[in-house]
Design a protein around this motif. Sequence first.
Motif, mmCIF file in Angstrom:
data_model
loop_
_atom_site.group_PDB
_atom_site.id
_atom_site.type_symbol
_atom_site.label_atom_id
_atom_site.label_comp_id
_atom_site.label_asym_id
_atom_site.label_seq_id
_atom_site.Cartn_x
_atom_site.Cartn_y
_atom_site.Cartn_z
ATOM 1 N N TRP A 214 -9.574 15.388 3.809
ATOM 2 C CA TRP A 214 -10.268 14.335 3.075
ATOM 3 C C TRP A 214 -9.522 13.984 1.789
ATOM 4 C CZ3 TRP A 214 -12.965 10.339 3.389
ATOM 5 C CH2 TRP A 214 -13.649 9.803 2.293
ATOM 6 N N LYS A 215 -8.913 14.981 1.151
ATOM 7 C CA LYS A 215 -8.164 14.719 -0.078
ATOM 8 C C LYS A 215 -7.039 13.724 0.174
ATOM 9 C CE LYS A 215 -5.784 17.045 -3.877
ATOM 10 N NZ LYS A 215 -5.303 18.345 -4.424
ATOM 11 N N LYS A 216 -6.435 13.796 1.353
ATOM 12 C CA LYS A 216 -5.341 12.886 1.682
ATOM 13 C C LYS A 216 -5.851 11.507 2.085
ATOM 14 C CE LYS A 216 -2.366 16.638 3.405
ATOM 15 N NZ LYS A 216 -1.671 17.187 4.594
ATOM 16 N N GLN A 217 -7.050 11.452 2.639
ATOM 17 C CA GLN A 217 -7.559 10.201 3.202
ATOM 18 C C GLN A 217 -8.432 9.398 2.245
ATOM 19 O OE1 GLN A 217 -9.754 11.599 6.575
ATOM 20 N NE2 GLN A 217 -7.961 12.345 7.670
ATOM 21 N N HIS A 218 -9.033 10.051 1.256
ATOM 22 C CA HIS A 218 -10.090 9.395 0.496
ATOM 23 C C HIS A 218 -9.617 8.215 -0.333
ATOM 24 C CE1 HIS A 218 -8.573 11.506 -3.021
ATOM 25 N NE2 HIS A 218 -9.376 10.774 -3.767
ATOM 26 N N GLY A 219 -8.346 8.199 -0.703
ATOM 27 C CA GLY A 219 -7.841 7.096 -1.525
ATOM 28 C C GLY A 219 -7.991 5.749 -0.836
ATOM 29 N N LYS A 220 -7.652 5.691 0.451
ATOM 30 C CA LYS A 220 -7.760 4.431 1.187
ATOM 31 C C LYS A 220 -9.210 4.001 1.323
ATOM 32 C CE LYS A 220 -3.547 5.101 3.926
ATOM 33 N NZ LYS A 220 -2.984 5.263 5.299
ATOM 34 N N ALA B 85 -10.858 0.580 -0.338
ATOM 35 C CA ALA B 85 -11.467 -0.425 0.536
ATOM 36 C C ALA B 85 -12.932 -0.666 0.204
ATOM 37 C CB ALA B 85 -11.322 0.005 1.997
ATOM 38 N N ASP B 86 -13.645 0.381 -0.233
ATOM 39 C CA ASP B 86 -15.083 0.244 -0.456
ATOM 40 C C ASP B 86 -15.534 1.275 -1.472
ATOM 41 O OD1 ASP B 86 -17.761 -0.221 -0.368
ATOM 42 O OD2 ASP B 86 -18.064 0.464 1.677
ATOM 43 N N ARG B 87 -15.527 0.899 -2.752
ATOM 44 C CA ARG B 87 -15.893 1.828 -3.818
ATOM 45 C C ARG B 87 -17.335 2.294 -3.690
ATOM 46 N NH1 ARG B 87 -14.362 1.947 -9.341
ATOM 47 N NH2 ARG B 87 -12.452 0.927 -8.689
ATOM 48 N N LYS B 88 -18.191 1.437 -3.128
ATOM 49 C CA LYS B 88 -19.614 1.767 -3.040
ATOM 50 C C LYS B 88 -19.838 3.039 -2.233
ATOM 51 C CE LYS B 88 -24.073 -0.194 -1.707
ATOM 52 N NZ LYS B 88 -24.772 -1.351 -1.096
ATOM 53 N N GLN B 89 -18.952 3.300 -1.281
ATOM 54 C CA GLN B 89 -19.121 4.486 -0.457
ATOM 55 C C GLN B 89 -18.981 5.757 -1.298
ATOM 56 O OE1 GLN B 89 -17.592 6.169 3.865
ATOM 57 N NE2 GLN B 89 -16.825 4.256 3.098
ATOM 58 N N CYS B 90 -18.219 5.675 -2.377
ATOM 59 C CA CYS B 90 -18.064 6.827 -3.273
ATOM 60 C C CYS B 90 -19.219 6.907 -4.266
ATOM 61 C CB CYS B 90 -16.751 6.730 -4.045
ATOM 62 S SG CYS B 90 -15.277 6.527 -3.019
ATOM 63 N N THR B 91 -19.565 5.749 -4.856
ATOM 64 C CA THR B 91 -20.547 5.748 -5.941
ATOM 65 C C THR B 91 -21.970 5.988 -5.460
ATOM 66 O OG1 THR B 91 -20.703 3.315 -5.801
ATOM 67 C CG2 THR B 91 -19.138 4.246 -7.380
ATOM 68 N N PRO C 209 -9.892 3.088 -8.601
ATOM 69 C CA PRO C 209 -8.464 2.801 -8.477
ATOM 70 C C PRO C 209 -7.893 2.257 -9.793
ATOM 71 C CG PRO C 209 -9.716 1.857 -6.641
ATOM 72 C CD PRO C 209 -10.705 2.290 -7.667
ATOM 73 N N HIS C 210 -6.579 2.254 -9.910
ATOM 74 C CA HIS C 210 -5.950 1.797 -11.142
ATOM 75 C C HIS C 210 -6.373 0.370 -11.455
ATOM 76 C CE1 HIS C 210 -3.620 5.396 -11.239
ATOM 77 N NE2 HIS C 210 -2.914 5.111 -10.181
ATOM 78 N N PRO C 211 -6.651 0.073 -12.736
ATOM 79 C CA PRO C 211 -7.079 -1.288 -13.109
ATOM 80 C C PRO C 211 -5.942 -2.289 -12.997
ATOM 81 C CG PRO C 211 -6.729 0.065 -15.059
ATOM 82 C CD PRO C 211 -6.601 0.992 -13.878
ATOM 83 N N ALA C 212 -6.292 -3.560 -13.060
ATOM 84 C CA ALA C 212 -5.283 -4.619 -13.001
ATOM 85 C C ALA C 212 -4.296 -4.455 -14.156
ATOM 86 C CB ALA C 212 -5.968 -5.985 -13.081
ATOM 87 N N GLY C 213 -3.030 -4.656 -13.873
ATOM 88 C CA GLY C 213 -2.001 -4.530 -14.887
ATOM 89 C C GLY C 213 -1.543 -3.111 -15.152
#
Length: 327
Positions: free
Chosen positions: A201-207, A211-217, A236-240
């Motif tokens: 999961w540590k390797k997969q969770h970034g994608k 794709a869907d932050r709500k699934q984490c929050t 994820p990293h902010p814009a810029g």
Amino acid sequence: MKRYWLIVASVLVGLVVLVAATDAVISSPSTCMSCHEMQHRGGSWKRSGHAEIKCVTCHVQPHRWYAYPAAFFDRAKLISRDLVLHSQGGYPDPVDARPAGAKPMSDEICLQCHSPNRKATSGFRILIDHAEHAKRNGSCVSCHIRTAHPLDDRSAPMSLMSQCFTCHGTPKYPKASRACNVCHPDTYDLRPESHVKAAEWKKQHGKVAAADRKQCTMCHEKAFCADKCHGGLEMPHPAGWEKGATGHAVVAKTNRAVCTSCHGSGPNMCTMCHHTAFDPTKGPWVKQHFRQVRTEGSAFCMKCHDPIFCVRCHATVGQPGGPAPTQ
């Protein structure tokens, strides 16, 4: 006369058989899934708790047994509409959203099987006052929108839970708490199926998070990701982020471990983005970098490296203990 009635009876029997056969075909889930647009919807249905229920049971308004002609007509109309849209290329693929203007599924459809007085169905894992929710929300599908079609990128429980968070934890409904113990007993294992194998999961969770932050929050506060694993960085990293004055260059120089925790510590971690001339098929970047220096000059290197960084190699090329020439 007898022959006449025999012919009439034969015709009527033939019509009944024809109608019954046609109804069996248009009512079959395999007929629905024969169109490629319905493949992923059919797949999600097979993973749901309604996998034994035919499509038309829910997608056609119910009729009394004596109104069979109307039921047959509605089933035929449903599949003919889909076939027309399919032939005209007007059916979205994948099919996942309710068409604009479409009416929500009526409670009458759900009540064909489910009692309106139904209590919480799984007290060992969910603590829900079903009657209270039904009275307040006024519609079965206000909560049960993913019951028969869980999302493809989530387990069925997480897919259903996402609907809870259209109310819980939102500013619009401040009394609907998002705390875990409001809906789950202390004895229930809150880990989703995807988290059981922690290393994978540590390797997969970034994608998944991208794709869907709500699934984490739904389970984690925003700060959980930053403070627990990501060195205090927003994820994820902010814009810029890649160009900002306080962005990744500063972090990479002061705390490289924060970068490598996600991106790995291989020799090409930075190269894949920073060195446009890099060709993985020709070996590591150190054996190719001279080509980019020839094109863009040494100033290109100094954007990230100080002169001493280069000298460490170039002053000892070909010397005992130093690197071998790259040309």
